[in-house]
Motif scaffolding. Sequence first.
Motif, PDB file in Angstrom:
ATOM      1  N   ILE A 240       0.831  -1.205   0.000  1.00 17.42           N
ATOM      2  CA  ILE A 240       0.000   0.000   0.000  1.00 17.42           C
ATOM      3  C   ILE A 240       0.866   1.256   0.000  1.00 17.42           C
ATOM      4  N   SER A 241       1.929   1.254   0.828  1.00 15.11           N
ATOM      5  CA  SER A 241       2.693   2.505   0.871  1.00 15.11           C
ATOM      6  C   SER A 241       3.606   2.675  -0.337  1.00 15.11           C
ATOM      7  N   SER A 242       3.712   1.651  -1.176  1.00 16.75           N
ATOM      8  CA  SER A 242       4.487   1.811  -2.417  1.00 16.75           C
ATOM      9  C   SER A 242       3.762   2.703  -3.418  1.00 16.75           C
ATOM     10  N   GLY A 243       2.477   2.964  -3.169  1.00 20.84           N
ATOM     11  CA  GLY A 243       1.737   3.831  -4.074  1.00 20.84           C
ATOM     12  C   GLY A 243       0.815   3.071  -5.004  1.00 20.84           C
TER      13      GLY A 243
ATOM     14  N   SER B 180      -1.384   0.125   9.589  1.00 19.69           N
ATOM     15  CA  SER B 180      -0.065   0.004  10.220  1.00 19.69           C
ATOM     16  C   SER B 180      -0.130  -0.794  11.521  1.00 19.69           C
TER      17      SER B 180
END
Lengths: 484, 484
Positions: B249-252, B356
Amino acid sequence: MMVRNKVKTNDIHIINLAKLVSGPNAILYKEEDLLAYDCDGFTIERHLPRAVVFPKNTEEVSEIVKYCAANNLPFLARGAGTGLSGGAIPLNNEVIISLVRMKRLLEVDLENRRAVVEPGFVNLKLTNSISDKGYYYAPDPSSQYACTIGGNVAENAGGAHCLKYGVTTNHILGLEVVLPNGEIIEIGGNGIPDTPGYDLLGLLTGSEGTLGIVTKITVRILKNPEAKQTVLAYFDKIEDGSQAVSDIISSGIVPAALEMMDKTAIEGVEAAAFPVGHPKDIEAVLLIEVDGIAAGIDGQIELILDVCRKYNVREVKAARDEAERGRWWANRKTGFGAMGAISPDYLVQDGVIPRSRLPEVLTRINKISEESGLRIANIFHAGDGNLHPLVLFDSRIPGETEKAIQAGSACLKVCADVGGSITGEHGVGIEKKEEMRFVFKDEEIKAQTDIRDVFNPDYLLNAGKLFPTPGRCAEVKREMASKR
Amino acid sequence: MMVRNKVKTNDIHIINLAKLVSGPNAILYKEEDLLAYDCDGFTIERHLPRAVVFPKNTEEVSEIVKYCAANNLPFLARGAGTGLSGGAIPLNNEVIISLVRMKRLLEVDLENRRAVVEPGFVNLKLTNSISDKGYYYAPDPSSQYACTIGGNVAENAGGAHCLKYGVTTNHILGLEVVLPNGEIIEIGGNGIPDTPGYDLLGLLTGSEGTLGIVTKITVRILKNPEAKQTVLAYFDKIEDGSQAVSDIISSGIVPAALEMMDKTAIEGVEAAAFPVGHPKDIEAVLLIEVDGIAAGIDGQIELILDVCRKYNVREVKAARDEAERGRWWANRKTGFGAMGAISPDYLVQDGVIPRSRLPEVLTRINKISEESGLRIANIFHAGDGNLHPLVLFDSRIPGETEKAIQAGSACLKVCADVGGSITGEHGVGIEKKEEMRFVFKDEEIKAQTDIRDVFNPDYLLNAGKLFPTPGRCAEVKREMASKR
């Protein structure tokens, strides 16, 4: 005697309100100071407030609200005052609670993609604060360099990139709200897809300051797209431009933005501060932006170019770099104000239509222009059918202001008639109260005013807005009393 | 005498209600027929309705509602009865208004990307009706082969693909609603980004049948993505799987779906109707789907594979064809029911957490499992932090049902404690009424029940649901009366 008493009572209120706000110059009450607060971006109606107070935190807002409630003083909240429908105009000599001193960025949580801001935090500052880490805040009203996120929540503000990313309500995860009795509640905040209970977050967002005063906002932030590409397409015929819009959308591409300006609009933006050399003899320009994964961009642009060619585009060009892209957007985003370069006054309207009716609606707006004898420019979010007819007029000519208001209203009637609506992003405010009847039956309006009365039973908060009820607090109260 | 009078009164109501519905077998009132309506997908509490009526159109619904209102008869609406929190259970001997005969697809407007359906129209049928033209309806609850779109609106249903496409409320453009007094109103409908006035559309969606009965629904339909790719990733350690979710998810990248099952869940799905050969000795499997423009897919899959490798993935495989993809999804979507293969009973919960916090929350759920002595399987929409702990128990063992309910509630408490919430998509219904206090203060619940009272002042419609107020209509009314 009466007058003297009144003055004295007001003085006492000013003194008492001043005690509730901290810091220097936290209250304005002299007429010369109040003049700057007699209207917002909707300048056709003007009224002076009783005072303007500048609280520093939620507790101060709550105390001010409690004081107003206890003393029967009408009040309303104001952000940057860039609203276009008159939502922050003090129709009832309100105490204006200005939130511009509550302007902190309280938290950035990249991992969970959220940020917490105070209501007076300026929209564009959020993106500027997180862009170095690769994130941004999506809703981008044209006034984003000045407007506040609190105001955006009140109006459910949109922007050019809402086509792909949705309007403000799609990016709000939580709110802290001071209710009209001074109570402080929190709604949402955890960034979850569905919330238990009723969707108060959705209800408050876009309620135009009539249900409560937002004092803290948790917003969704997005990762910057890996790549973006921006193109301009010039059409000799506006019908071709409209058809291209319709075909691009139905091809399955969702551009990040798909904007259109007509010939009169082009004349304006080219005469104003940010000309970019649009040809003057074309009937329509499209500004199209695509973003996403780098590998997918070229294919989408190719598809878009194919559609444009099919509809006889005269010229298409891609932005060579970020600087050129920035100039194109500045040209577009300052478009409303640019009308000042070709007309003494202008009135911007904000209707929505099903995209497939675009060619027909533009023809009917043209007819309204001819019949009224007033030029109408069109600058709009074509991709989501959100029109902005700009009626050009000269308020120095007797009767022309009224004529412009009528022409604007007629444009909204056309939008409603084709199954659209009377506002896409600017809100109803004072301006479109009567036009609410174009889209709502009496029962449907009553369902809404009943909800307002739950939150705002004494109707001291921002009275006379949003619904076609009597305009002044006192009148409304008289009417409410007579019903009891 | 009293009893006889009561029976007679009831007979009269049945006769009168029967006159209001057309067609054969349009009313059920014998106990043996009513038994099928004593619960929904939440089977722990059961109550018989007074009768079940099957209206054919909006006017019949309105007439039934007016009759109930005039005669002080509690009533509620029911779709397919697949809801998981008890929203359609007749706590107050309600007249059930079943909407399964109102199941027509009324209109498909591809150009403006919308369809109009009656509330009893089955979710999956919509996609099936338009897929040959290249379109689909996004919200895909696991029960989509049976559940109705009316029920989806009531519960604001989610589904595996909500990560990218949003829950039901993001796809509803308009509603026709019968209010609890029988009045018919229309809200929205024009598919515009922002609507004037309050967001009644958002308010009604997810209101769990407590504000009105939806009789017509305009939904957004989407163009099929040009391409999609689906992969399975097996992890020896659940912590590695959780970290991979967070990093993806945080990779975009926004995958269309990002699902996770733990070891116990895998044991269940592999023992049930749709095994696909997941290894039994792993702690987590991720089911990841990416869709969009063809050119962008491979790059996204590469990125996802990189993340999985970083977290020690044992094996990753891509679906070879649509058939394999279909088998993987059947395995996942029948996951709840599959628990029946390894446990006599199970209770599904539905909490939401910030992504998270996933590793920590799974540890705490494990601890609840140990302390209660009950196994807990986890099948969930990992990408948006929507957990579904499945508490396995045996209702034949005295006290174990209560223990399971307590363990489920404890899981929700954990979700609330880390800043999450008590329902992601299943609703509150009867099941989670008390747990509403985990996330709302008294004033916040009151703001909501005040809104309910605006729509539903006599509290005849679906009383005793959604809020931690007394459970029965009569009790609530007594309480309301005592406050006056």
